[in-house]
Write an enzyme that holds these catalytic residues in place. Sequence first.
Site, PDB file in Angstrom:
ATOM      1  CB  CYS A   1     -16.350  -6.739-140.371  1.00  0.00           C
ATOM      2  SG  CYS A   1     -16.976  -5.097-140.023  1.00  0.00           S
TER       3      CYS A   1
ATOM      4  CB  CYS B   1     -16.999  -5.870-136.829  1.00  0.00           C
ATOM      5  SG  CYS B   1     -18.196  -5.788-138.181  1.00  0.00           S
TER       6      CYS B   1
END
Length: 111
Positions: free
Chosen positions: A31, A34
């Site tokens: 991600c 993230c």
Amino acid sequence: MSLSVVTDETFRELVLEQEKPVLVDFWAQWCPPCHMIVPVLTEIAEERADSLIIRKLNSDENPLTARDYQVMSLPTLILFRDGSPVWTTVGARPKARLLADLDAVLEAARV
């Protein structure tokens, strides 16, 4: 300072049983947002060490906790106070915005 990691096995002890509020970053290796939020969370963890704990939980490696808190998108940040979730946000945010939101929630809880 790195953010401390929590797992399905340690979640109760390291999040739910803490006296201070705990912000949990649900993330995954794949991600990109993230990874973008990590420096922001690290700064906040250092600046607010006396009043706030920040933990990271890899949702791919710890699917039970992610499922229990209905994490559907990453990154998801959930603030826990006295063992209960009190605030959730999804996606990376600038530091100022994240701090403003956290402060508002924590201040409201003190009243």
